[in-house]
Design an enzyme around this catalytic site. Structure first.
Site, PDB file in Angstrom:
ATOM      1  N   SER A  98       0.849  -1.183   0.000  1.00 39.39           N
ATOM      2  CA  SER A  98       0.000   0.000   0.000  1.00 39.39           C
ATOM      3  C   SER A  98       0.888   1.237   0.000  1.00 39.39           C
ATOM      4  O   SER A  98       2.119   1.129   0.020  1.00 39.39           O
ATOM      5  CB  SER A  98      -0.892   0.007   1.243  1.00 39.39           C
ATOM      6  OG  SER A  98      -0.104   0.356   2.373  1.00 39.39           O
ATOM      7  N   LYS A  99       0.249   2.380  -0.005  1.00 40.51           N
ATOM      8  CA  LYS A  99       1.012   3.626  -0.092  1.00 40.51           C
ATOM      9  C   LYS A  99       2.007   3.792   1.048  1.00 40.51           C
ATOM     10  O   LYS A  99       2.970   4.529   0.908  1.00 40.51           O
ATOM     11  CB  LYS A  99       0.043   4.814  -0.118  1.00 40.51           C
ATOM     12  CG  LYS A  99      -0.644   4.936  -1.460  1.00 40.51           C
ATOM     13  CD  LYS A  99      -1.298   6.301  -1.607  1.00 40.51           C
ATOM     14  CE  LYS A  99      -2.071   6.371  -2.914  1.00 40.51           C
ATOM     15  NZ  LYS A  99      -3.373   6.996  -2.757  1.00 40.51           N
ATOM     16  N   ARG A 100       1.744   3.102   2.164  1.00 45.50           N
ATOM     17  CA  ARG A 100       2.691   3.193   3.272  1.00 45.50           C
ATOM     18  C   ARG A 100       4.076   2.715   2.863  1.00 45.50           C
ATOM     19  O   ARG A 100       5.079   3.082   3.461  1.00 45.50           O
ATOM     20  CB  ARG A 100       2.217   2.323   4.453  1.00 45.50           C
ATOM     21  CG  ARG A 100       1.067   2.910   5.244  1.00 45.50           C
ATOM     22  CD  ARG A 100       0.647   1.949   6.330  1.00 45.50           C
ATOM     23  NE  ARG A 100       0.209   0.669   5.783  1.00 45.50           N
ATOM     24  CZ  ARG A 100       0.748  -0.495   6.057  1.00 45.50           C
ATOM     25  NH1 ARG A 100       1.751  -0.573   6.896  1.00 45.50           N
ATOM     26  NH2 ARG A 100       0.281  -1.609   5.508  1.00 45.50           N
ATOM     27  N   HIS A 101       4.120   1.842   1.862  1.00 47.49           N
ATOM     28  CA  HIS A 101       5.403   1.277   1.441  1.00 47.49           C
ATOM     29  C   HIS A 101       6.066   2.096   0.346  1.00 47.49           C
ATOM     30  O   HIS A 101       7.091   1.703  -0.186  1.00 47.49           O
ATOM     31  CB  HIS A 101       5.203  -0.164   0.941  1.00 47.49           C
ATOM     32  CG  HIS A 101       4.555  -1.053   1.938  1.00 47.49           C
ATOM     33  ND1 HIS A 101       3.242  -1.459   1.833  1.00 47.49           N
ATOM     34  CD2 HIS A 101       5.029  -1.593   3.084  1.00 47.49           C
ATOM     35  CE1 HIS A 101       2.953  -2.242   2.867  1.00 47.49           C
ATOM     36  NE2 HIS A 101       4.007  -2.329   3.629  1.00 47.49           N
ATOM     37  N   GLY A 102       5.487   3.224  -0.006  1.00 45.40           N
ATOM     38  CA  GLY A 102       6.029   4.019  -1.113  1.00 45.40           C
ATOM     39  C   GLY A 102       5.001   4.094  -2.212  1.00 45.40           C
ATOM     40  O   GLY A 102       3.875   3.621  -2.059  1.00 45.40           O
TER      41      GLY A 102
END
Ligand code: GLU
Length: 465
Positions: free
Chosen positions: A239-243
């Site tokens: 998800s966006k948390r990972h980039g």
């Protein structure tokens, strides 16, 4: 030509993300390898959530990756009448029925089931209803009776079977008359002649329902291959948390499409311990048999490593074309100043992304030179005047800026100033580039050319503190 027909069927509710792009790539590779047909179908029956902007973003990203389709793009929204007819066919054949249960009633049934520890599923209240009240209704597909199990041989996951008691009467048409995903995907995959459906494994649970629909509609059932999902470094769903998860965000960050393709394919597929694959290699070597069953883990460092590989080995002219917009964004016009291809060549070993390359190229086009403050304080000091004058004299006398003549010129500078090359190079680097890190001095001199180099040395002489 084989009879393989595969498709990519994105819902245009956002950009093309890493997982979708990988699914598209796997489909594309198999179609090219087996000289089959790759179909692109835009699944936009959810009118509320589908946007033209997302369609454009998806088409754009596929073009960037080089995933051209043979048929399409088709739009499901063009096909509503046909889906309606197909729903009617099932109604007429008694394989589907109108369900008048209200959302409140369904919610009450759900809660009751949960309380009693039963799996919540539709209880079939309207299954045998014969009246047709003037009330909103959905259309449900009647789970065939006497069928205990639905099974298929997944080309990645092996045999998968579901007990039909886990399923219920699926809604195939909503109250507003629009058909649902599981229904239209079957009608289209069948009528477009798909022989193999490759998609994310978030759809595994839909597959038994779809198989029952194929059978009810009298269509042949295709093969299935469900690709394991992609996880972030913490083993949670990517998800966006990972980039960035949008493919095109990587273009903006200066990644090359060939690096992205190479990276995507390795998220799940392997070929011995090889890491570098061109599209042609992949078309030759890709196979579903070598797609792992375990989830792939997204590793941004590996993507960066691949990108620097493709920058190092890329065609300088092409990279120059790709670099232009990145420089334009910085307000740099490359029409005047050093030859952009020469600039690229001097930076290929040093830049891992096109953004880094643009940063590294900037000094070549900044006239006058913009000094890094610390570098100026340290290296452009009054005592350097004679060094710069000696360098200027020798460069002036240099007829051409070839490696050999530059070496000869600097040999004289070293002799006259009684300094080692390092002591000369660093102030000169600041004078020529404004900073303390750059390609080699000779490369910089060659790319800048004599006139510009001398002008920069003069500017430095005038800036000495
Ligand atoms: N539109 C569906 C999705 O984007 C397609 C699923 C499928 O390939 O069947 O998830």
């Amino acid at each position: 030509m084989s009879d393989l027909r595969v498709r990519f069927a994105p819902s245009p509710t956002g950009y093309l993300h890493i997982g979708g792009a990988r699914t598209a790539l796997f489909n594309y590779l198999l179609a090219r390898q087996q000289q089959g047909i790759f179909v692109l179908r835009i699944e936009d029956t959810d009118v509320e959530r589908s946007t033209q902007e997302s369609v454009d973003a998806i088409l754009n990203a596929m073009e960037w990756l080089g995933l051209s389709c043979d048929e399409g793009p088709f739009y499901q929204s063009d096909n509503f009448d046909h889906y309606k007819q197909k729903v009617q066919q099932l109604l007429d054949e008694g394989k589907a029925y109108r369900c008048y249960c209200t959302p409140e009633e369904l919610e009450a049934k759900r809660e009751a089931a949960m309380k009693e520890g039963r799996k919540p599923k539709y209880d079939g209240t309207c299954r045998n209803r014969n009246d047709q009240p003037e009330q909103p209704y959905v259309v449900r597909f009647k789970l065939p009776e006497g069928r205990e199990e639905v099974a298929f041989d997944d080309q990645i996951k092996g045999r998968i079977s579901f007990k039909t008691e886990e399923l219920d009467d699926l809604i195939i048409q909503r109250t507003d008359g629009t058909p649902t995903y599981n229904f239209v995907v079957v009608v289209d995959d069948a009528e477009m002649g798909m022989t193999l459906v490759i998609r994310g494994d978030d759809h595994v649970n839909n597959t038994p329902r779809q198989i029952l629909l194929y059978e009810a509609l009298g269509y042949p059932v295709p093969q299935f291959a469900h690709v394991p999902m992609i996880l972030g470094s913490d083993k949670k769903r990517l998800s966006k948390r990972h980039g960035a998860t949008s493919v095109m965000a990587y273009q903006e960050m200066g990644y090359l499409p060939e690096a992205m393709v190479n990276y995507l394919v390795r998220l799940g597929w392997s070929h011995g311990d090889e890491e570098i694959f061109s599209m042609d290699d992949l078309i030759e070597k890709f196979s579903l048999a070598n797609v792992g069953r375990a989830a792939g883990v997204f590793n941004p460092e590996k993507l960066l490593w691949l990108n620097s590989h493709y920058i190092k080995t890329g065609d300088p002219q092409r990279l120059a074309d790709l670099l232009k917009p990145f420089l334009a964004e910085k307000g740099i016009n490359t029409e005047t100043g050093p030859d952009l291809v020469a600039v690229v060549k001097s930076l290929q070993e040093r830049a891992a992304t096109m953004v880094e390359m643009a940063d590294g190229a900037e000094f070549y086009y900044r006239d006058p030179v913009h000094y890094d403050e610390k570098a100026r304080e340290k290296f452009l000091t009054a005592d350097k005047a004679s060094i710069f004058e000696t360098i200027a004299d020798q460069l002036e006398a240099c007829s051409e800026f070839a490696e050999e003549s530059l070496e000869a010129a600097f040999a004289v500078v070293m002799e006259k100033t009684e300094l080692k090359f390092g002591k000369i190079a660093q102030p000169l680097r600041v004078a020529l580039t404004g900073g303390t890190a750059s390609p080699s001095i000779y490369e910089v001199l060659q790319v800048l050319g004599k006139e510009s180099a001398l002008k920069r040395i003069n500017q430095a002489l005038n800036s000495l503190s």
